[in-house]
Structures are given as C-alpha cells and as structure tokens.
Scaffold this motif. Structure first.
Motif, PDB file in Angstrom:
ATOM      1  N   TRP A  66      19.244  -3.828  12.715  1.00 18.56           N
ATOM      2  CA  TRP A  66      20.397  -4.418  13.377  1.00 18.56           C
ATOM      3  C   TRP A  66      20.293  -4.308  14.888  1.00 18.56           C
ATOM      4  CZ3 TRP A  66      24.400  -3.248  16.659  1.00 18.56           C
ATOM      5  CH2 TRP A  66      25.492  -4.117  16.660  1.00 18.56           C
ATOM      6  N   ASN A  67      19.916  -3.146  15.395  1.00 15.43           N
ATOM      7  CA  ASN A  67      19.804  -2.979  16.844  1.00 15.43           C
ATOM      8  C   ASN A  67      18.677  -3.821  17.429  1.00 15.43           C
ATOM      9  OD1 ASN A  67      21.832  -1.031  17.912  1.00 15.43           O
ATOM     10  ND2 ASN A  67      20.964   0.305  16.355  1.00 15.43           N
ATOM     11  N   ALA A  68      17.569  -3.940  16.691  1.00 15.27           N
ATOM     12  CA  ALA A  68      16.463  -4.764  17.182  1.00 15.27           C
ATOM     13  C   ALA A  68      16.865  -6.231  17.249  1.00 15.27           C
ATOM     14  CB  ALA A  68      15.246  -4.586  16.281  1.00 15.27           C
ATOM     15  N   GLU A  69      17.651  -6.677  16.277  1.00 17.51           N
ATOM     16  CA  GLU A  69      18.037  -8.090  16.229  1.00 17.51           C
ATOM     17  C   GLU A  69      19.231  -8.395  17.115  1.00 17.51           C
ATOM     18  OE1 GLU A  69      18.744  -8.711  12.108  1.00 17.51           O
ATOM     19  OE2 GLU A  69      16.625  -8.716  11.543  1.00 17.51           O
ATOM     20  N   VAL A 109      26.538   9.516  21.735  1.00 18.73           N
ATOM     21  CA  VAL A 109      26.302   9.655  20.300  1.00 18.73           C
ATOM     22  C   VAL A 109      26.358   8.273  19.666  1.00 18.73           C
ATOM     23  CG1 VAL A 109      27.157  10.646  18.150  1.00 18.73           C
ATOM     24  CG2 VAL A 109      27.288  11.976  20.276  1.00 18.73           C
ATOM     25  N   GLY A 110      25.289   7.926  18.941  1.00 19.95           N
ATOM     26  CA  GLY A 110      25.209   6.589  18.364  1.00 19.95           C
ATOM     27  C   GLY A 110      24.945   5.551  19.436  1.00 19.95           C
ATOM     28  N   CYS A 111      23.948   5.805  20.262  1.00 15.00           N
ATOM     29  CA  CYS A 111      23.687   4.944  21.425  1.00 15.00           C
ATOM     30  C   CYS A 111      23.036   3.625  21.053  1.00 15.00           C
ATOM     31  CB  CYS A 111      22.845   5.685  22.458  1.00 15.00           C
ATOM     32  SG  CYS A 111      21.159   6.056  21.928  1.00 15.00           S
ATOM     33  N   GLY A 112      22.703   3.435  19.767  1.00  7.27           N
ATOM     34  CA  GLY A 112      22.133   2.156  19.334  1.00  7.27           C
ATOM     35  C   GLY A 112      20.816   1.866  20.017  1.00  7.27           C
ATOM     36  N   ALA A 113      20.760   0.754  20.723  1.00  9.23           N
ATOM     37  CA  ALA A 113      19.552   0.373  21.449  1.00  9.23           C
ATOM     38  C   ALA A 113      19.448   1.070  22.802  1.00  9.23           C
ATOM     39  CB  ALA A 113      19.503  -1.138  21.630  1.00  9.23           C
ATOM     40  N   GLY A 114      20.381   1.936  23.119  1.00 11.28           N
ATOM     41  CA  GLY A 114      20.307   2.693  24.367  1.00 11.28           C
ATOM     42  C   GLY A 114      20.685   1.923  25.607  1.00 11.28           C
ATOM     43  N   TRP A 115      21.264   0.731  25.443  1.00 11.53           N
ATOM     44  CA  TRP A 115      21.531  -0.127  26.605  1.00 11.53           C
ATOM     45  C   TRP A 115      22.530   0.499  27.576  1.00 11.53           C
ATOM     46  CZ3 TRP A 115      26.456  -1.976  27.576  1.00 11.53           C
ATOM     47  CH2 TRP A 115      27.385  -1.854  26.528  1.00 11.53           C
ATOM     48  N   GLY A 144      20.751  10.255  24.943  1.00  9.40           N
ATOM     49  CA  GLY A 144      21.236   9.323  23.927  1.00  9.40           C
ATOM     50  C   GLY A 144      20.650   9.682  22.578  1.00  9.40           C
ATOM     51  N   THR A 145      21.465   9.599  21.542  1.00 15.10           N
ATOM     52  CA  THR A 145      20.977   9.896  20.202  1.00 15.10           C
ATOM     53  C   THR A 145      21.453   8.835  19.226  1.00 15.10           C
ATOM     54  OG1 THR A 145      20.857  11.581  18.452  1.00 15.10           O
ATOM     55  CG2 THR A 145      22.951  11.388  19.622  1.00 15.10           C
ATOM     56  N   ASP A 146      20.594   8.508  18.253  1.00 18.49           N
ATOM     57  CA  ASP A 146      20.921   7.478  17.271  1.00 18.49           C
ATOM     58  C   ASP A 146      19.949   7.590  16.105  1.00 18.49           C
ATOM     59  OD1 ASP A 146      22.737   4.796  17.358  1.00 18.49           O
ATOM     60  OD2 ASP A 146      20.922   4.450  16.173  1.00 18.49           O
ATOM     61  N   LEU A 147      20.357   7.059  14.953  1.00 19.42           N
ATOM     62  CA  LEU A 147      19.454   6.979  13.805  1.00 19.42           C
ATOM     63  C   LEU A 147      18.285   6.029  14.057  1.00 19.42           C
ATOM     64  CD1 LEU A 147      21.749   6.822  10.636  1.00 19.42           C
ATOM     65  CD2 LEU A 147      19.915   8.460  11.055  1.00 19.42           C
ATOM     66  N   SER A 148      18.456   5.082  14.964  1.00 20.57           N
ATOM     67  CA  SER A 148      17.462   4.019  15.170  1.00 20.57           C
ATOM     68  C   SER A 148      16.236   4.547  15.918  1.00 20.57           C
ATOM     69  CB  SER A 148      18.097   2.856  15.946  1.00 20.57           C
ATOM     70  OG  SER A 148      19.258   2.403  15.314  1.00 20.57           O
ATOM     71  N   ASP A 149      15.371   5.262  15.212  1.00 24.37           N
ATOM     72  CA  ASP A 149      14.240   5.916  15.863  1.00 24.37           C
ATOM     73  C   ASP A 149      13.250   4.927  16.463  1.00 24.37           C
ATOM     74  OD1 ASP A 149      13.615   5.090  13.262  1.00 24.37           O
ATOM     75  OD2 ASP A 149      12.183   6.720  12.922  1.00 24.37           O
ATOM     76  N   GLU A 150      13.012   3.804  15.795  1.00 27.61           N
ATOM     77  CA  GLU A 150      12.059   2.825  16.316  1.00 27.61           C
ATOM     78  C   GLU A 150      12.577   2.183  17.606  1.00 27.61           C
ATOM     79  OE1 GLU A 150      11.533   0.059  13.155  1.00 27.61           O
ATOM     80  OE2 GLU A 150      10.698   1.545  11.755  1.00 27.61           O
ATOM     81  N   VAL A 151      13.860   1.879  17.622  1.00 25.84           N
ATOM     82  CA  VAL A 151      14.464   1.272  18.803  1.00 25.84           C
ATOM     83  C   VAL A 151      14.478   2.263  19.960  1.00 25.84           C
ATOM     84  CG1 VAL A 151      16.560   0.214  19.718  1.00 25.84           C
ATOM     85  CG2 VAL A 151      15.855  -0.254  17.370  1.00 25.84           C
ATOM     86  N   LEU A 152      14.832   3.519  19.678  1.00 22.58           N
ATOM     87  CA  LEU A 152      14.880   4.524  20.746  1.00 22.58           C
ATOM     88  C   LEU A 152      13.495   4.784  21.335  1.00 22.58           C
ATOM     89  CD1 LEU A 152      17.473   7.262  19.728  1.00 22.58           C
ATOM     90  CD2 LEU A 152      17.787   5.086  20.927  1.00 22.58           C
ATOM     91  N   HIS A 197      13.898   8.332  32.526  1.00 20.89           N
ATOM     92  CA  HIS A 197      14.824   9.319  33.077  1.00 20.89           C
ATOM     93  C   HIS A 197      15.944   9.678  32.113  1.00 20.89           C
ATOM     94  CE1 HIS A 197      16.465   5.350  33.887  1.00 20.89           C
ATOM     95  NE2 HIS A 197      17.657   5.883  34.066  1.00 20.89           N
ATOM     96  N   VAL A 198      16.034   8.964  30.974  1.00 23.71           N
ATOM     97  CA  VAL A 198      17.026   9.275  29.942  1.00 23.71           C
ATOM     98  C   VAL A 198      16.326   9.984  28.793  1.00 23.71           C
ATOM     99  CG1 VAL A 198      18.644   8.305  28.271  1.00 23.71           C
ATOM    100  CG2 VAL A 198      18.493   7.314  30.560  1.00 23.71           C
ATOM    101  N   ARG A 199      16.949  11.029  28.283  1.00 26.47           N
ATOM    102  CA  ARG A 199      16.410  11.743  27.119  1.00 26.47           C
ATOM    103  C   ARG A 199      16.956  11.086  25.858  1.00 26.47           C
ATOM    104  NH1 ARG A 199      18.672  17.222  24.693  1.00 26.47           N
ATOM    105  NH2 ARG A 199      17.050  17.730  23.163  1.00 26.47           N
ATOM    106  N   PHE A 200      16.070  10.662  24.970  1.00 27.17           N
ATOM    107  CA  PHE A 200      16.483  10.062  23.708  1.00 27.17           C
ATOM    108  C   PHE A 200      16.090  10.974  22.549  1.00 27.17           C
ATOM    109  CE2 PHE A 200      16.268   6.190  26.354  1.00 27.17           C
ATOM    110  CZ  PHE A 200      17.533   5.684  26.097  1.00 27.17           C
ATOM    111  N   VAL A 201      17.055  11.221  21.650  1.00 24.70           N
ATOM    112  CA  VAL A 201      16.835  12.107  20.500  1.00 24.70           C
ATOM    113  C   VAL A 201      17.171  11.324  19.230  1.00 24.70           C
ATOM    114  CG1 VAL A 201      17.446  14.279  19.392  1.00 24.70           C
ATOM    115  CG2 VAL A 201      17.495  14.103  21.902  1.00 24.70           C
ATOM    116  N   PRO A 202      16.158  10.858  18.496  1.00 23.19           N
ATOM    117  CA  PRO A 202      16.439  10.109  17.272  1.00 23.19           C
ATOM    118  C   PRO A 202      16.793  11.046  16.118  1.00 23.19           C
ATOM    119  CG  PRO A 202      14.074  10.296  17.597  1.00 23.19           C
ATOM    120  CD  PRO A 202      14.717  10.936  18.794  1.00 23.19           C
TER     121      PRO A 202
END
Length: 249
Positions: free
Chosen positions: A18-21, A55-61, A74-82, A91-96
């Motif tokens: 969903w986030n990729a699309e 929390v739940g940053c999705g595509a991190g936009w 930013g954290t989200d289930l969407s590991d591929e997108v993150l 400069h942003v820390r992403f935690v899938p």
C-alpha cells in the motif's frame, strides 16, 4: 510461527504494498491537512531540538518535515519502504517492525506523532499505553485518526478491509477515553470535511469550496470542522508532569 506472527506478516505485506503504491508516490489533501495541523502544534512548542518519534510513519514522507524540529525516528511495519527512505533521508533514523514489539527508550521523546495508525491497531488501549511510556513527563502526543461517524455514515465509497488490514475506527468520545488514562487531552477536533452522501456532499464538495474560498476564505471549512464533519480527528494530548512527591531525589 504463531498465529500472531502470521497476522503481523500479513499486515506487513499489505502495508509494504500500500505504501509503495500510494504514499511513496503522492499525498492527498487529507494527509496534507493533518501535516499542516501537526506543524502548527510543533511551531507552537517553538523548539528545534526536540526528540521526535513518528509511529506508523508509512513511507516516511512526513519524517523529513519533522526532522526540522529535532532528532527524528520513524517506525513502521513497512520494512521494504523504510529501507528506501533510509537511503533518501540518512539524517532520519528508521526502525522497521511491529511497534508493540520494538524496544524504544522509555521516557525519551518530547513528541510522538501518529497519523492514521490507531484504527489499524489490534489493542488500542495497549498502544496508547506504550506511547505514553515513551514520552517524557510533559511530552506531547500529536495524533490523527479516522473519524468513525463520518466514514461510517457519510462516505459511501470506502472499500472493505483488505487481507492484512485491520480496521477499527473511533469517534471523538472513544478517542478521548483511550487517551485519558495516560494523558491530559489538550485539543480534540475534526479536520477535512468530506461526504459522499447528500446533503453534506454539496457543502463538502471541492468545487463548491474552491468557488467560495475567494469570498469566504476558510470560513465554510472551519464551520464544518467545528461540527465534527471532518474525515480526521486531531488529538493533542500531554503526558502529565511528575508531581513533586513522585520526582526522584
């Protein structure tokens, strides 16, 4: 693998797709209005050295904008997108991963931002409790979530949940009740009036509002938002300060 693991894997697959699309490509007016409100709240804090967790940053936009106010995670289930966003925003820390299972430092964050995530959480009370545990005393939760009466009663074109998509909308009272055990509710209101059924459909029409804006400004929008007609509920809530008796030392 447990049933819970299977459920999380299914959710992760859905949100990666969903986030990729969607969110990696564009942001709609509803998302942009939510961001506008959150920025106004952050501007009111008036600092650029905050510790922020989305929390739940999705595509991190939105993390890119949040990083202007301080160190942002930013954290989200969407590991591929993150993974893609991590390369774009070093400069942003992403935690899938599953927020409820991830370890973050307790009482660390000045601000936690959460946009349209609550309705996709299995245990909403536990979710709010964990958010509170990560905020410093006096820290703020800035949340947007779907407004149940509007989506249920006035929007006719919402598809049923897809496999891996949890859905449990709340109304304003339910949101306040979820927040109240851990937070002082400072603001709770609706934004982005929308309706696909008459007669509200006419008042919320983009064409009507576009035509009237040169004359009325945002008065019509503000009128509808004040009456709870918005797609989104916006919540600003504060974790209470420790009272003198509870402070260490």
């Amino acid at each position: 693998m447990s049933l819970m693991d299977v459920a999380v894997d299914l959710q992760q697959s859905f949100w990666n797709r969903w986030n990729a699309e969607s969110r990696e490509r564009s942001r709609g007016d509803i998302s942009l209005r939510q961001a506008e409100v959150v920025r106004s709240w952050l501007d009111r804090i008036g600092r650029r050295d905050l510790t922020i967790l989305e929390v739940g940053c999705g595509a991190g936009w939105f993390c890119e904008e949040l990083s202007r106010y301080g160190a942002t995670t930013g954290t989200d289930l969407s590991d591929e997108v993150l993974a893609r966003q991590a390369r774009r925003l070093p400069h942003v820390r992403f935690v899938p991963g599953d927020f409820m299972r991830l370890d973050f430092e307790p009482q660390h964050y000045h601000v936690i931002v959460c946009l349209e995530v609550l309705s996709h959480v299995a245990d909403q009370a536990a979710f709010m409790e964990k958010i509170a545990s990560l905020l410093r005393p006096g820290g703020q939760l800035l949340m947007a979530t779907q407004n149940k009466p509007v989506l249920r009663d006035h929007c006719a074109n919402i598809a049923p949940p897809a496999p891996g998509q949890l859905r449990k909308w709340v109304d304003a009272q339910e949101l306040a009740e979820l927040a109240s055990p851990h937070f002082v509710v400072e603001e709770l209101f609706s934004v982005s009036p929308v309706a696909h059924k008459w007669p509200r459909r006419l008042l919320t029409s983009y064409k009507v509002n576009h035509l009237l804006r040169p004359v009325l400004g945002d008065a019509l929008r503000d009128f509808m938002e004040a009456r709870g007609w918005g797609w989104t509920l916006m919540l600003r809530a504060r974790r209470p300060e420790l009272d003198a008796a509870a402070r260490p030392g």
